[in-house]
Design a protein around this motif. Sequence first.
Motif, short mmCIF file in Angstrom:
data_model
loop_
_atom_site.label_atom_id
_atom_site.label_comp_id
_atom_site.label_asym_id
_atom_site.label_seq_id
_atom_site.Cartn_x
_atom_site.Cartn_y
_atom_site.Cartn_z
N LEU A 77 0.83 -1.21 0.00
CA LEU A 77 0.00 0.00 0.00
C LEU A 77 0.86 1.26 0.00
CD1 LEU A 77 -2.70 1.48 0.28
CD2 LEU A 77 -2.54 1.15 2.77
N LEU A 78 1.87 1.30 0.84
CA LEU A 78 2.73 2.48 0.90
C LEU A 78 3.48 2.70 -0.41
CD1 LEU A 78 4.15 2.09 4.53
CD2 LEU A 78 2.59 3.87 3.70
N MET A 79 3.89 1.63 -1.07
CA MET A 79 4.56 1.79 -2.35
C MET A 79 3.60 2.31 -3.42
SD MET A 79 7.36 -1.32 -2.68
CE MET A 79 6.31 -2.67 -2.13
N MET A 80 2.34 1.85 -3.38
CA MET A 80 1.36 2.36 -4.35
C MET A 80 1.04 3.83 -4.09
SD MET A 80 -1.38 -0.73 -5.01
CE MET A 80 -1.51 -1.29 -3.31
N LEU A 81 0.85 4.19 -2.80
CA LEU A 81 0.57 5.59 -2.48
C LEU A 81 1.74 6.48 -2.87
CD1 LEU A 81 -1.16 5.27 1.03
CD2 LEU A 81 -2.24 5.54 -1.21
N GLY A 82 2.94 5.99 -2.64
CA GLY A 82 4.12 6.77 -3.03
C GLY A 82 4.18 6.99 -4.52
N SER A 83 3.92 5.92 -5.29
CA SER A 83 3.95 6.05 -6.74
C SER A 83 2.87 7.02 -7.23
CB SER A 83 3.74 4.68 -7.38
OG SER A 83 4.77 3.79 -7.00
N GLN A 84 1.66 6.94 -6.64
CA GLN A 84 0.60 7.86 -7.01
C GLN A 84 0.99 9.30 -6.72
OE1 GLN A 84 -2.67 5.72 -4.78
NE2 GLN A 84 -3.83 6.30 -6.60
#
Length: 389
Positions: free
Chosen positions: A364-371
């Motif tokens: 989740l944190l990696m997806m939020l960071g990418s977004q």
Amino acid sequence: MQQTSAIELTILMPCLNEAETLEMCVNKALGYLARSGVVGEVLIADNGSTDGSQQIAEALGARVVAIAEKGYGSALNGGIEHARGTYVIMGDADDSYDFSSLDGFVERLRAGDELVMGNRFRGGIEPGAMPPLHKYLGNPVLSWIGRMLFRSPIKDFHCGLRGFNRQSMLDLHLQTTGMEFASEMVVKSTLGGSRVSEVPTTLAKDGRSRPPHLRSWRDGWRHLRFLLIFSPRWLFLIPGAAAFMLGFVGVMLLSFGPVVLGRIGFTYSSQLYLAALTVVGYQSVLFAVLTKIYAQQEGFRIPRSRNFDRLQKRISLESGAIVGLLLFLIGLGIAIAQFIGWASNDFGPLEAGATLRAAIPAALLMMLGSQTIMAGMFLGVLSVGVKRS
């Protein structure tokens, strides 16, 4: 009423095959001008009539302009552009509105109001003039939504009889071509800081033998869609923020172990769905912020707030990249720690519960960071200066 020497008022009627009632409407409008002493004209914005409406209007002394682009909004926009009066009062040509009684509109326009709406609920609705679905559900609900979203004082958003300062309306650059034009006029006038007011008006049963052009569910949905899309705060920001907070807090709580509320237990599958809710909510928030920044840069008249202005000054491509990279690295760090633990176990089988509880927030944190990084890059695209013609 005081007589003037220049054309002060245009009485505008959109028209599409209104031969049955047009004569009555034009005569009432011309009668009002003669009785009141207001120097004006009657303008018919014809949208492709094939029943001789144009000839009827011209024979009575009205001016007719042909509007090729189809639609209620198109006809009115074209009529406003061709109007010669300082003020315009528009109304349907179906004899449901009384063009012989416009004093209240003219008085408010002369007093400086830029949009004067008729209010049928204050003035009176004759039996059979409005379907019960519109009277008790459609109009009250849509008007309430408009007042809530845009803090508009108008209580009858969809009254077809309304007056306005022509130049003020042209300055709003109205765009819609269909029935939602009625909502766009009120919303943009309110957001643009125009002086808006209402006067009581009556609604009579129209004199046509054919069905009306209005389609209840289709046109009602178009009005509602316009109101929601024009208010990203309520459509995207608030629901998105609520979804993000619920999802993110839930994911983090479940990363420490199952949560039991009464007889209901939440574990890995709940954590996964909450992570998806977090991503969707975060994307909605980003979309609302970027949409508002774009709209303000393009000069759209939308509500501003000090909090949003302060936020806009702080966010940029660089700040988005820094925050996004930090979130991504935290998630990546958790994933690396898991990999190291797996390697220390000779890549053997892992306990599924503990692995998932850490892997889901990491992903989740990696997806939020990418977004966040991509949103910052898009913001950088928006902020590139371009020469405008």
